[in-house]
Every structure is written in C-alpha cells, then in structure tokens.
Design a protein around this motif. Sequence first.
Motif, short mmCIF file in Angstrom:
data_model
loop_
_atom_site.label_atom_id
_atom_site.label_comp_id
_atom_site.label_asym_id
_atom_site.label_seq_id
_atom_site.Cartn_x
_atom_site.Cartn_y
_atom_site.Cartn_z
N LEU A 73 109.05 126.53 62.17
CA LEU A 73 109.54 126.87 60.89
C LEU A 73 109.40 125.87 59.73
O LEU A 73 109.22 126.05 58.54
N GLU A 74 109.29 124.46 60.31
CA GLU A 74 109.04 123.61 59.22
C GLU A 74 107.74 123.63 58.66
O GLU A 74 107.73 123.48 57.40
N VAL A 75 106.77 123.83 59.40
CA VAL A 75 105.26 123.94 59.12
C VAL A 75 105.26 125.30 58.18
O VAL A 75 104.49 125.24 57.14
N ARG A 76 105.98 126.26 58.55
CA ARG A 76 105.75 127.57 57.62
C ARG A 76 106.60 127.16 56.23
O ARG A 76 106.01 127.62 55.19
N MET A 77 107.72 126.42 56.33
CA MET A 77 108.07 126.11 54.88
C MET A 77 107.04 125.25 54.15
O MET A 77 107.34 125.45 53.16
N GLN A 78 106.54 124.19 54.86
CA GLN A 78 105.69 123.70 54.12
C GLN A 78 104.55 124.33 53.45
O GLN A 78 104.16 124.08 52.30
N ASN A 79 103.93 125.38 54.24
CA ASN A 79 103.08 126.11 53.76
C ASN A 79 103.41 126.95 52.73
O ASN A 79 102.58 127.34 51.39
N LEU A 80 104.91 127.48 52.74
CA LEU A 80 105.30 128.31 51.64
C LEU A 80 105.59 127.54 50.32
O LEU A 80 105.40 128.13 49.22
N GLU A 81 106.11 126.22 50.65
CA GLU A 81 106.13 125.38 49.42
C GLU A 81 104.52 125.05 48.71
O GLU A 81 104.59 125.07 47.51
N VAL A 82 103.54 124.81 49.51
CA VAL A 82 102.18 124.89 48.99
C VAL A 82 101.69 126.13 48.26
O VAL A 82 101.30 125.86 47.18
N GLU A 83 101.93 127.28 48.73
CA GLU A 83 101.86 128.34 48.16
C GLU A 83 102.60 128.44 46.98
O GLU A 83 102.24 129.24 45.94
N VAL A 84 103.86 128.10 46.89
CA VAL A 84 104.76 128.30 45.67
C VAL A 84 104.27 127.39 44.57
O VAL A 84 103.98 127.90 43.38
N GLN A 85 103.80 126.10 45.00
CA GLN A 85 103.19 125.28 43.80
C GLN A 85 101.60 125.83 43.44
O GLN A 85 101.33 125.93 42.28
N THR A 86 101.11 126.62 44.21
CA THR A 86 99.70 127.26 43.85
C THR A 86 100.12 128.39 42.76
O THR A 86 99.44 128.48 42.00
N LEU A 87 101.13 129.18 43.15
CA LEU A 87 101.46 130.22 42.35
C LEU A 87 102.04 129.87 41.00
O LEU A 87 101.72 130.53 40.35
N LYS A 88 102.66 128.63 40.91
CA LYS A 88 103.12 128.14 39.93
C LYS A 88 102.07 127.60 39.13
O LYS A 88 101.89 128.14 37.67
N VAL A 89 100.95 127.22 39.62
CA VAL A 89 99.72 126.62 38.78
C VAL A 89 98.96 128.10 38.22
O VAL A 89 98.51 127.91 37.02
N ASP A 90 98.88 129.03 39.15
CA ASP A 90 98.08 130.27 38.67
C ASP A 90 98.87 130.74 37.67
O ASP A 90 98.37 131.27 36.59
N ILE A 91 100.31 131.14 37.63
CA ILE A 91 101.05 131.54 36.47
C ILE A 91 100.94 130.61 35.33
O ILE A 91 100.76 131.51 34.23
N ALA A 92 100.98 129.47 35.65
CA ALA A 92 100.66 128.61 34.25
C ALA A 92 99.22 128.87 33.27
O ALA A 92 98.94 129.00 32.27
N ARG A 93 98.20 129.04 34.43
CA ARG A 93 96.91 129.38 33.88
C ARG A 93 96.89 130.76 33.29
O ARG A 93 96.37 131.30 32.17
N LEU A 94 97.71 131.72 33.76
CA LEU A 94 97.83 133.05 33.36
C LEU A 94 98.63 133.01 32.02
O LEU A 94 98.09 133.86 31.03
N ASP A 95 99.49 132.29 31.89
CA ASP A 95 100.30 132.15 30.61
C ASP A 95 99.25 131.82 29.59
O ASP A 95 99.57 132.24 28.50
N MET A 96 98.50 130.68 29.93
CA MET A 96 97.45 130.32 29.02
C MET A 96 96.43 131.21 28.65
O MET A 96 96.12 131.63 27.42
N LYS A 97 95.92 131.98 29.45
CA LYS A 97 95.04 133.22 29.23
C LYS A 97 95.74 134.23 28.31
O LYS A 97 95.05 134.84 27.38
N THR A 98 96.86 134.54 28.87
CA THR A 98 97.67 135.48 27.89
C THR A 98 97.95 134.98 26.52
O THR A 98 97.85 136.06 25.74
N ASP A 99 98.29 133.82 26.37
CA ASP A 99 98.42 133.32 25.01
C ASP A 99 96.98 133.35 24.32
O ASP A 99 97.00 133.86 22.96
N LYS A 100 95.84 133.06 24.72
CA LYS A 100 94.70 133.12 24.41
C LYS A 100 94.33 134.56 23.89
O LYS A 100 93.88 134.98 22.91
N LEU A 101 94.57 135.33 25.07
CA LEU A 101 94.24 136.91 24.46
C LEU A 101 94.93 137.45 23.56
O LEU A 101 94.57 138.30 22.55
N GLN A 102 96.30 137.05 23.45
CA GLN A 102 97.30 137.61 22.35
C GLN A 102 96.53 137.03 20.98
O GLN A 102 96.54 137.88 19.96
#
Length: 250
Positions: A73-102
Amino acid sequence: MTMTLEKRVINLEQMVMQLSLNQPNIRLDRLERLVESNNQAIANLSLRVQNLEVDVQSLKVDVQNLKGSVQNLEVRMQNLEVEVQTLKVDIARLDMKTDKLQADIERLDMKTDMLQANMERLEQKVDNGFKNVSDQISALGSRWGIRNESIWRQTIATILEKSYGAKVESRYLEGDQFDVIIRNGEHILLEITARFRSNDVPIVIRKRNLYTTKFQPPTRFIVAAAAIHSRQVKELEQAGFEVIEPDEDM
C-alpha cells in the motif's frame, strides 16, 4: 496455564496423603481413576497448548502478510503521489496551451472582423461599380442608341476590367454565348442585348440553368438591354434576374 496444572498435581498429592491418613483402607482403583483423570486433563491441556501454539504461529504469518500488504500500500501510495504530481504538471501545461489557444482565437476573431469589414467595403465598391456601369450603359443607350451589341460588350468589358479589376470572359455552350464576370471565385452572368423581347425571358432562364449544370450556379445574372418593356423587367426580377435598363420605358 502451567501454574494451574502444577497446582492441580499438588492438590492431588495432598488429597492422596489425606486419604491415606484418614482412610487407610481406601481402594487403590479409585486412586488410579483419579490419576487417570488427571492425566487426561493434562493431555487435554497439552492439546490446547499445541492448538494455541498453532494459532500463535498462524497469527505471526498473518502479521507478516499484513506487513507485506502495508508495504505494498505504501508503494502504491507513492506511485499515486507521483502520478498526481505528473497530472498537476500536465494540467498546468494544458492551462498554458488553453490560454495560448484563447489568445489565438481572439486574434483570429480580430482578423475575421477586419476581413469582414474589408469584404463589406469591397462589396460596397463593387455595388457602386455596377451602379456606375448601369449609369454608363444607360447614358450610352440614351446618347448613341447603341445598335452594335459587340461594341457594347467590348465597352462594358473594358469598363469592368480596367476600372474595377473584374475579369470578363465569353463562353459558349450548346450554341449560346455567355458573358461571364469573374470576381473572387464568383461568376456573374451578363446578358447584353440591344432589345429584349418577351420571348427572351425563357431563353435567359434556360441559359442560367445550362450554366449552372455545366459550371456552377451564378452569383448574379444581369440582363442589360437598351430597349426593354417594363413587363419584361418585372418578369425578370420575379425570376431572380437583375435588369439594367434605360430610364425611359420602351
């Protein structure tokens, strides 16, 4: 549990000594039954101890399994935390692309508005041009009574091409001549005649249908006549044609 067993043995020895002192003639078989009962109790207790030891061992295994599950469970939690961080980065990039598209959409809207304004100015210029051509045709008809349609076509083609940048072509389909004004991909048909008669109405309708079939639907179909009756003008306009005519009703 061991202390309880020892106490029972001691109590049994004390009971035997007491019986020996108080009743010297007690039967030996009774003592043997007591000893056998005690041995059976001891055996039962030993079996219970063994079962308890098995249960303890099983609990140890369960504890080890739980430890392994917790680690997983601890390993899975660590993996989930990494995935969450990755999603946050992707969302930030998507926000930037959305602003540029707008921003791009807003710039495109501005360019579209400018293009629309330019098109409206061009349409106005062309409309003014056709009105000027109509006025010049009327003036020519009034001044010269134009009898040569070929000269008339050449005159109008020269006015449109040199003054308004339109391209004028003569095309032939099934024996009919078509004067075509081409502008921005639009085809404007121009029927030029010195005199337009009542039986010419179905002819121009047939020519319009023929041109639509062979090339493309004309944006406009203009009939320019030096002499045309008001009845034919009304009939043509009801059929979707534009009419350029002299001021006088012939």
